[in-house]
Design an enzyme around this catalytic site. Structure first.
Site, mmCIF file in Angstrom:
data_model
loop_
_atom_site.group_PDB
_atom_site.id
_atom_site.type_symbol
_atom_site.label_atom_id
_atom_site.label_comp_id
_atom_site.label_asym_id
_atom_site.label_seq_id
_atom_site.Cartn_x
_atom_site.Cartn_y
_atom_site.Cartn_z
ATOM 1 N N HIS A 39 0.840 -1.204 0.000
ATOM 2 C CA HIS A 39 0.000 0.000 0.000
ATOM 3 C C HIS A 39 0.877 1.257 0.000
ATOM 4 O O HIS A 39 0.705 2.153 -0.839
ATOM 5 C CB HIS A 39 -0.904 -0.031 1.240
ATOM 6 C CG HIS A 39 -1.819 1.147 1.368
ATOM 7 N ND1 HIS A 39 -3.133 1.115 0.971
ATOM 8 C CD2 HIS A 39 -1.605 2.398 1.840
ATOM 9 C CE1 HIS A 39 -3.698 2.304 1.202
ATOM 10 N NE2 HIS A 39 -2.780 3.097 1.736
ATOM 11 N N GLU A 40 1.823 1.307 0.918
ATOM 12 C CA GLU A 40 2.669 2.503 1.013
ATOM 13 C C GLU A 40 3.596 2.614 -0.202
ATOM 14 O O GLU A 40 3.910 3.724 -0.647
ATOM 15 C CB GLU A 40 3.460 2.492 2.324
ATOM 16 C CG GLU A 40 2.600 2.392 3.589
ATOM 17 C CD GLU A 40 1.466 3.408 3.654
ATOM 18 O OE1 GLU A 40 1.593 4.509 3.066
ATOM 19 O OE2 GLU A 40 0.428 3.089 4.294
ATOM 20 N N HIS A 95 1.705 4.492 -2.776
ATOM 21 C CA HIS A 95 1.837 5.941 -2.542
ATOM 22 C C HIS A 95 3.206 6.430 -3.014
ATOM 23 O O HIS A 95 3.334 7.476 -3.649
ATOM 24 C CB HIS A 95 1.694 6.257 -1.049
ATOM 25 C CG HIS A 95 0.281 6.264 -0.532
ATOM 26 N ND1 HIS A 95 -0.678 7.107 -1.031
ATOM 27 C CD2 HIS A 95 -0.313 5.556 0.462
ATOM 28 C CE1 HIS A 95 -1.825 6.911 -0.365
ATOM 29 N NE2 HIS A 95 -1.623 5.972 0.538
ATOM 30 N N GLU A 140 -4.541 7.974 -2.816
ATOM 31 C CA GLU A 140 -5.043 6.691 -2.334
ATOM 32 C C GLU A 140 -5.327 5.741 -3.502
ATOM 33 O O GLU A 140 -5.225 4.528 -3.366
ATOM 34 C CB GLU A 140 -6.302 6.929 -1.491
ATOM 35 C CG GLU A 140 -6.727 5.774 -0.630
ATOM 36 C CD GLU A 140 -5.822 5.514 0.578
ATOM 37 O OE1 GLU A 140 -4.920 6.338 0.850
ATOM 38 O OE2 GLU A 140 -6.008 4.474 1.220
#
Lengths: 506, 506
Positions: free
Chosen positions: A262-263, A266, A301
Site C-alpha cells: 500500500h505505502e 503511494h 489513495e
C-alpha cells in the site's frame, strides 16, 4: 524575472514543508521518547515561518508581477497554471485568520490526550467537549473559506478539491446499493482457510519479504527506504527521497506485506512526479501546506489501493509470486497453495475497526464517517448523538452491533487533531483505482505483464497518466485524459462483484 | 516584555538550528543516496532563513529594548548575559557581508569534489586553486570580523573564543617539549600484544557492547540513540534528543567501542545542560549558528576525551569492565587478560593519519595543522609550499617520512568545506580533559567510583562544573571555577607521562 523569483520563493516554501515532513518522519520512526516536547516546538516554529513566507509582502509582490508577466500566455501554459495555483493558495490562507489556525492547532494539541484517555476508557462523553469545539472551529473555518452549497464542501476542498456533499451523495448511494448485498451474501458462506497467516513469521524475514515485494512493483530504494511504525505511512521529501513504513506483527504476516505494498503504491506516485516539477507548485500542496506531488488525497489513495488490492491481492499476483513467498517462509507456507494464499488474503469479514477492514467492507467505514462529518457540520447531527448515529450505520451496513465506543466512534485519531474533512478520500481512491486499473488493462502489454509478474508496463502507464503530472491537473482532468470520463464507480463495483462472487461462490 | 519577545525569537532561531542538525543527521545516517541534491537545497534555505531571522529588524528592535530593560541588572545576571550574547552575535553577523558568506559556502560546495578527486589521486596540485581561494576568502573574513594581533585569531574565535596564536604558542611549545621525548623513547620499545583486537567481532555484538559501555558512563537512551556512520559524531536537537554514531569494523573492535565512548562523552555534555536553558542563548551558538550547549569546541572535546581516554582507556576501567567485554565476546577474548586488553587499546604507534592516531601522538597532528593554518593566514606560508611544510613537521614530531599527499596534506576534509580555524580545539580538549580529570579525582567518592565501576560521581561532577552551565560562562571561567586556574597543560602532560612510562617501561 518576477516569475523566476516567485518560483524561488515557492521553492523555499517547498524546502520548509519537506523539512517539516522530515522532522515528522523522524519523530515517528527514530526519535527517542524524550524528544517529543522540543520537537513539537521545532515543528510549530517551522509551520509559522512557512505560512509567513508564503503570504509575505515580498511573495505577494512577486506574484502580482508574475501574473502580469504571464498574462498573455495561454491558460494551460505551465507557468500560468503555476502562478494561478500560488494565487489560489495565498488567497486561501489570507481568508483564514491566523488566530483561528492557532486555536485549531492548540485544540488539536490538547485534544489528543483527551481522546486517548476517552478511548482507553471507552467513554465518549469525555471527548464530547473537545469534539464540540472542533466542530465549532471547523464551521468557523468553513465560513472563512467559503462554499456554495454545504459547509462541509469547504473543508473537503483542502483534501479533495472539487468533491462536495452533492457529488458524494449519488456515489455513496450507488456503492451501498451494489455492495451491501455482497456483504450480506458472503455472511452466509463458508470462510476460506486462514490458519497459516497467523503462524510465527520472524520480523526480520517479514521486513525482507515486504521490501522485496515493494521493489518488485517498482519502488526505487535509491530514493527510498522502509522502516517500522505502529501505523504504516508514506512520506516524501521531494521525489528523490520517498520513504515508507509498515508494521510487523510476528503472528500475522499479511499486515506487513500489504502495508508495504500500500505505502509503496503511494511512494510510486511521488517517485514518479516529473523531476522538472521539483520544488514547484506542482510538487507542493500550497493550500494544505504539505510537500506532496499527488494531486489530491483521493488520487494518492488510488495509487496505494491499486498496488495493494488490484495488483497485490489478485490471483495473478500470487500465482506468479507465491514461490517467492515460500522461499522467504519455507516452514510457514510449506502446506499452502498459491490459491489458498490468495483466498486467505482476501477473506471478507465485517468488523468494527476501519484500519483492519477488508477490501469489500472498507468503504462502509468511510461512508459512515463522511456522512457523519457532513451532518455535524450542517448541524443536522449533534455531537452528543454521534454514537447512536454511528452504531445504527454499522448495523445497517455490516449487520454488526457495536459493543462500546472504543470499537465505534472513538476508534480514529483524526478528530482529536482538530481536523474534519479527510475521510472521503479513501473511497474516492478505491473508486479511482478501479477506474484506472480497468483502463490500463486494455493495454495487452500491461495485461500480459500482470500475468507474468512484469509490473513495469503498469507502472509506466501510471507514471504517464498520473504520477508525472504532479499537481498540474485536477483529479478529474487526469481521469478524463486516462479513461475518457470523470470519476465513475462502475469499474470498481464490477471488480468487487466479480472477485467476491468467485471467491465465495455467490 | 521585550526581553521575553527577544528570547522567543532566539527560541525560534534555536528551533531552526536544531532543524538543520536533524536534516544533517538524517543525511548522514538514514537518507537514501538519491536525496543528496534536494537535501542540500533544504539546508541552504534553512540556513538563509535562520540568519535572516536572527539579524532581522524585528529581532534587533527587541534586542535594543531588552538591553534597556536589563540595563540596571548586575553584569552577571542571567538575563543580562543572554542579551549580551545576542548583541555580540548580531554584531558579528552584520560585520560579515552576506555575499562573502555565500561565496565561501559556494566554494565549500564545489571544493569537496575537487578535494576528493585530488586525494584519490594523491595529487595536491589539483587542490591548490581551491585552497588558495579558501585562504583568500578566509583572510577577507578575518578582516571583517576584526582581530588584535593575528588574522587567524579572528577565525578561531568562532570555535574557541579567547584562544589566539599568541596563547597557543607557549602551550604547543610545552607539549612538544614534554611529549616528543616520550614518542621517541617508545619507538625503541617492544609493542604489546595486539592480535586479539583484530579478530572477527560481529557488528551486531559490537553495537550492543558499545551501547552498553556508553550507558555505563551515563548516556541516557531515553534522550538518545546510537547509529552507524563512516565517521563517528554526536549531534543534539536540544538536551532532550542527543544522538551518537560510531563505525563498525568487523575486524577491529576498538574502533566502535572508543568511537562510542568518545561520542557519549560529547553527548553527556549536551544531555547535562540545564533544562531551563533549552532554546535560549545558553544552548545556542548564535555566532557559529549551531544549536549546541557546549561553550566551545575545545570544551566539548574535553568531555569526549575525558570519557574516551581518561576513563575508557584506563587500567581501572578494564579491571572492572573486562568481564563484561568477555560476556559479549566469549570466543574472541577467551585467551586475553584485562591487563592485556588495557595495554592493547593503549598501543602507541606513530602514523600519518590524524583520525587513527593514538592518545599520545594525536596532538602532533593537531599542532602541525594549527601552525600551518596560522602561517597560511598571515602569509608566511604559501599554499603551494604546504606539502613540504607538512612533511617536515611529521618528520620532526613523529620521525616519519610522508609517502604521498593522500597520507599527508590531503587527508582531512576540513579545508574542502571552506573552513579554516577549527583544529586547535582537539588539543585544547585534551589539555582541558587532563586538568578537569585531575581536579575531579581529588574527590574521594569520584576516585573510588572509578575504581569500582561507578561513574555517576564523576558524571555529576562534570554536570555541576561544566555541563549544566551550557554557554553561560567562557571556557576559562569554567576552568577557574572548577580547578582554580585557566588552561594548564601540566596535568595532561603528567597523565601521559605516567601512563606511557608505565605501559612501555620508559
Amino acid at each position: 524575472m518576477s516569475y523566476a523569483q516567485l518560483m524561488e520563493s515557492v521553492g523555499q516554501v517547498n524546502d520548509l514543508l519537506n523539512t517539516q515532513s522530515i522532522l515528522s518522519w523522524d519523530a515517528r520512526t527514530m526519535m527517542p521518547h524524550g524528544g517529543h516536547e522540543t520537537r513539537g516546538k521545532q515543528l510549530a516554529t517551522l509551520s509559522v515561518l512557512t505560512r509567513d513566507l508564503l503570504v509575505s509582502a515580498n511573495t505577494r509582490s512577486q506574484l502580482d508581477k508574475a501574473e502580469a508577466e504571464t498574462a498573455s500566455m495561454p491558460d494551460e501554459a505551465v507557468e500560468k497554471v503555476m502562478v494561478a495555483q500560488v494565487r489560489e493558495a495565498i488567497d486561501w490562507h489570507l481568508a483564514i485568520p491566523a488566530e483561528l489556525t492557532r486555536k485549531r492547532a492548540e485544540l488539536g494539541a490538547n485534544g489528543h490526550a483527551v481522546w486517548a484517555k476517552a478511548r482507553a476508557e471507552s467513554d465518549f462523553s469525555q471527548f464530547v467537549p473537545i469534539l464540540e469545539q472542533t466542530v465549532a472551529l471547523n464551521r468557523e473555518m468553513a465560513e472563512c473559506i467559503g462554499y456554495e452549497a454545504h459547509p462541509y464542501d469547504a473543508l473537503m476542498y483542502r483534501f479533495e478539491p472539487g468533491e462536495t456533499v452533492a457529488t458524494l451523495k449519488p456515489l455513496f448511494a450507488r456503492l451501498r446499493e451494489a455492495l451491501i448485498p455482497l456483504v450480506k451474501a458472503i455472511g452466509e458462506k463458508e470462510q476460506p482457510r486462514f490458519d497459516f497467516l497467523e503462524r510465527h513469521y520472524p520480523v526480520d524475514q517479514q521486513h525482507a519479504f515486504a521490501l522485496s515485494m515493494a521493489q518488485k512493483v517498482g519502488y526505487d530504494l535509491n530514493r527510498g527506504r522502509l522502516d517500522t511504525t505502529l501505523h504504516p505511512f508514506e512520506v516524501s521529501f521531494t521525489r528523490n527521497d520517498v520513504r515508507i513504513t509498515t508494521r510487523f506483527n510476528p503472528n500475522y504476516m499479511a499486515a506487513s506485506l500489504f502495508g508495504a505494498l500500500h505505502e509503496a503504491g503511494h511512494a510510486l506516485y511521488e517517485q514518479g512526479v516529473d523531476a522538472a516539477y521539483t520544488r514547484t507548485p506542482f510538487a507542493t500542496d500550497l493550500v494544505g501546506l504539505y510537500a506532496v506531488g499527488g494531486v489530491s488525497f483521493g488520487a494518492h489513495e488510488s495509487q496505494s489501493r491499486l498496488w495493494e488490492n488490484h495488483v497485490g491481492r489478485s490471483r495473478e499476483f500470487w500465482s506468479v509470486n507465491f514461490a517467492e513467498a515460500q522461499k522467504f517462509y519455507p516452514d510457514q507456507l510449506s502446506d499452502v497453495t498459491a490459491d489458498e494464499f490468495f483466498r486467505a488474503v482476501n477473506r471478507c469479514k465485517p468488523g468494527f475497526i476501519r484500519v483492519e477492514a477488508d477490501e469489500l467492507t472498507y468503504d462502509f467505514h468511510v461512508m459512515l464517517r463522511t456522512d457523519i462529518e457532513a451532518a455535524l457540520m450542517d448541524g443536522s447531527l449533534a455531537v452528543k448523538d454521534l454514537p447512536e448515529a454511528w452504531n445504527a450505520k454499522i448495523k445497517e451496513y455490516l449487520g454488526l452491533e457495536v459493543p462500546d465506543d472504543a470499537n465505534g466512534v472513538l476508534q480514529d485519531v483524526h478528530w482529536s487533531s482538530g481536523q474534519i474533512g479527510t475521510f472521503c478520500n479513501y473511497t474516492i481512491g478505491n473508486v479511482m483505482a478501479g477506474q484506472l486499473f480497468e483502463a490500463a488493462k486494455q493495454d495487452a502489454t500491461i495485461a500480459s505483464g500482470l500475468a507474468t509478474g512484469d509490473y513495469e508496463p503498469l507502472r509506466v502507464y501510471m507514471i504517464e497518466n498520473v504520477h508525472q503530472h504532479g499537481r498540474r491537473y485536477r483529479r478529474d482532468e487526469l481521469l478524463v485524459k486516462a479513461t475518457g470520463r470523470t470519476l465513475d464507480p462502475e469499474p470498481y463495483i464490477a471488480h468487487l462483484t466479480a472477485k467476491y462472487s468467485e471467491l465465495y461462490s455467490l
